[in-house]
Design an enzyme around this catalytic site. Structure first.
Site, PDB file in Angstrom:
ATOM      1  N   GLU A  79       0.763  -0.551   0.155  1.00 37.01           N
ATOM      2  CA  GLU A  79       0.010   0.084  -0.071  1.00 37.01           C
ATOM      3  C   GLU A  79       1.044   1.269  -0.159  1.00 37.01           C
ATOM      4  O   GLU A  79       2.179   1.200   0.968  1.00 37.01           O
ATOM      5  CB  GLU A  79      -0.544  -0.267   1.086  1.00 37.01           C
ATOM      6  CG  GLU A  79      -1.758   0.721   1.283  1.00 37.01           C
ATOM      7  CD  GLU A  79      -2.909   1.255   0.519  1.00 37.01           C
ATOM      8  OE1 GLU A  79      -2.960   2.219  -0.287  1.00 37.01           O
ATOM      9  OE2 GLU A  79      -3.416   0.533  -0.094  1.00 37.01           O
ATOM     10  N   ASP A 129      -8.404   1.662  -7.185  1.00 37.85           N
ATOM     11  CA  ASP A 129      -9.376   2.143  -7.309  1.00 37.85           C
ATOM     12  C   ASP A 129      -9.808   2.752  -8.766  1.00 37.85           C
ATOM     13  O   ASP A 129      -9.121   1.616  -9.659  1.00 37.85           O
ATOM     14  CB  ASP A 129      -8.118   3.695  -7.658  1.00 37.85           C
ATOM     15  CG  ASP A 129      -8.025   4.242  -6.009  1.00 37.85           C
ATOM     16  OD1 ASP A 129      -7.968   4.212  -5.313  1.00 37.85           O
ATOM     17  OD2 ASP A 129      -6.283   3.513  -6.242  1.00 37.85           O
ATOM     18  N   LYS A 133     -13.399   8.992 -14.733  1.00 36.04           N
ATOM     19  CA  LYS A 133     -13.482   9.200 -16.037  1.00 36.04           C
ATOM     20  C   LYS A 133     -12.605   8.312 -17.186  1.00 36.04           C
ATOM     21  O   LYS A 133     -11.713   8.051 -16.519  1.00 36.04           O
ATOM     22  CB  LYS A 133     -13.237  10.610 -15.217  1.00 36.04           C
ATOM     23  CG  LYS A 133     -13.764  11.286 -14.364  1.00 36.04           C
ATOM     24  CD  LYS A 133     -13.298  12.866 -13.997  1.00 36.04           C
ATOM     25  CE  LYS A 133     -14.512  13.360 -13.902  1.00 36.04           C
ATOM     26  NZ  LYS A 133     -13.400  14.406 -12.800  1.00 36.04           N
ATOM     27  N   LYS A 203     -16.982  -3.287   5.855  1.00 33.96           N
ATOM     28  CA  LYS A 203     -17.932  -2.332   5.721  1.00 33.96           C
ATOM     29  C   LYS A 203     -18.789  -1.520   5.307  1.00 33.96           C
ATOM     30  O   LYS A 203     -19.514  -1.365   4.444  1.00 33.96           O
ATOM     31  CB  LYS A 203     -17.235  -1.720   7.298  1.00 33.96           C
ATOM     32  CG  LYS A 203     -18.899  -0.932   8.246  1.00 33.96           C
ATOM     33  CD  LYS A 203     -17.571  -0.470   9.042  1.00 33.96           C
ATOM     34  CE  LYS A 203     -17.302   0.602   9.066  1.00 33.96           C
ATOM     35  NZ  LYS A 203     -15.982   0.831  10.547  1.00 33.96           N
ATOM     36  N   GLU A 205     -18.222  -2.064   1.732  1.00 31.99           N
ATOM     37  CA  GLU A 205     -19.039  -2.810   0.278  1.00 31.99           C
ATOM     38  C   GLU A 205     -20.695  -3.551   0.891  1.00 31.99           C
ATOM     39  O   GLU A 205     -21.350  -3.360   0.618  1.00 31.99           O
ATOM     40  CB  GLU A 205     -18.163  -4.319   0.252  1.00 31.99           C
ATOM     41  CG  GLU A 205     -19.179  -4.944  -0.446  1.00 31.99           C
ATOM     42  CD  GLU A 205     -17.700  -6.342  -0.611  1.00 31.99           C
ATOM     43  OE1 GLU A 205     -17.114  -6.844  -0.017  1.00 31.99           O
ATOM     44  OE2 GLU A 205     -18.599  -7.932  -0.968  1.00 31.99           O
TER      45      GLU A 205
END
Ligand SMILES: C[S@@+](CC[C@H](N)C(=O)[O-])C[C@H]1O[C@@H](n2cnc3c(N)ncnc32)[C@H](O)[C@@H]1O
Length: 224
Positions: A79, A129, A133, A203, A205
């Site tokens: 991460e 992510d 767009k 949570k 989800e």
């Protein structure tokens, strides 16, 4: 892949709480791995066990649940969001979970440079992510070269599991996976899988499901 590639994340400044910063200061030596250093993961964990990699674990909720539920497996989490890393380290310490190690770095570099070919039992990519767009679609982590890299790192019988709540991203992931010929879809219908029990429901989800949003799981396995 070259070093000029478009990254799948933007480093958010995101406020780090004193507790999260303290966790990093005090616990990084225990759980953190450095991207510049080569590791034998069997030495890091002090044993030889099936090794799973989670890319972009966010706050680490899923990673800590999975690791606690499967003490016979070892987990690497990658991460770039420091508050999330601090959050995970706190949970690992509080719950005395010993089978997780963490990189704070771009997962693509870690896969390319730190993970041996044919070594991973599974690669988890949960709610990446979505870059909704159109002009940002190029930032999506799932692309043919990413899947080729993951495929190389999986051991025979190992799997790639992605989950997303963006239908358009799910379709994109399925398209990319259909373009390759090594990994085989675990879904009998050739599309999406039911969430397997090993992936805990988050949570976020649960809230989405209550609001009527869908979640799509894609599981593709490297043949033995
Ligand atoms: C939408 S969040 C989802 C977090 C978590 N998996 C969850 O389900 O809550 C996506 C995460 O992936 C991380 N990320 C994106 N690209 C990454 C990369 N190349 N390497 C490491 N982390 C990445 C981001 O920092 C972000 O925290």
């Amino acid at each position: 892949m070259n070093s000029y590639r478009i990254r799948s994340f933007i480093r958010r400044q995101g406020r780090i709480t004193p507790g999260q910063q303290q966790a990093i200061d005090q616990l990084w030596l225990k759980y953190g791995l450095e991207p510049s250093q080569p590791y034998q993961f069997s030495q890091v964990f002090g044993r030889s066990a099936p090794l799973f990699l989670e890319i972009g674990f966010g706050n680490g909720g899923t990673l800590v649940e999975m690791a606690a539920a499967n003490p016979e497996h070892d987990y690497l989490g990658v991460e770039v969001h420091r508050p999330g890393i601090g959050h995970l380290l706190l949970q690992l310490e509080q719950r005395e979970v010993t089978n997780v190690r963490v990189y704070c770095h771009d997962a693509i570099d870690i896969l390319e440079q730190q993970i041996a070919d044919n070594s991973l039992a599974g690669v988890h990519l949960f709610f990446p992510d979505p870059w909704p767009k159109k002009r940002h679609h190029k930032r999506r982590i799932v692309r043919p070269d990413f899947i080729a890299l993951v495929t190389r790192k999986l051991q025979q019988g190992g799997y790639f599991h992605a989950a997303t709540d963006w239908e358009n991203y799910a379709e994109h992931i399925l398209d990319v996976l259909r373009q390759q010929s090594i990994l085989a879809n675990e879904s009998s219908g050739g599309t999406y899988c039911k969430r397997p029990d090993y992936r805990p429901i988050t949570k976020f989800e649960r809230r989405g499901v209550r609001l009527g949003h869908g979640v799509w799981d894609l599981i593709f396995r490297k043949p033995t």
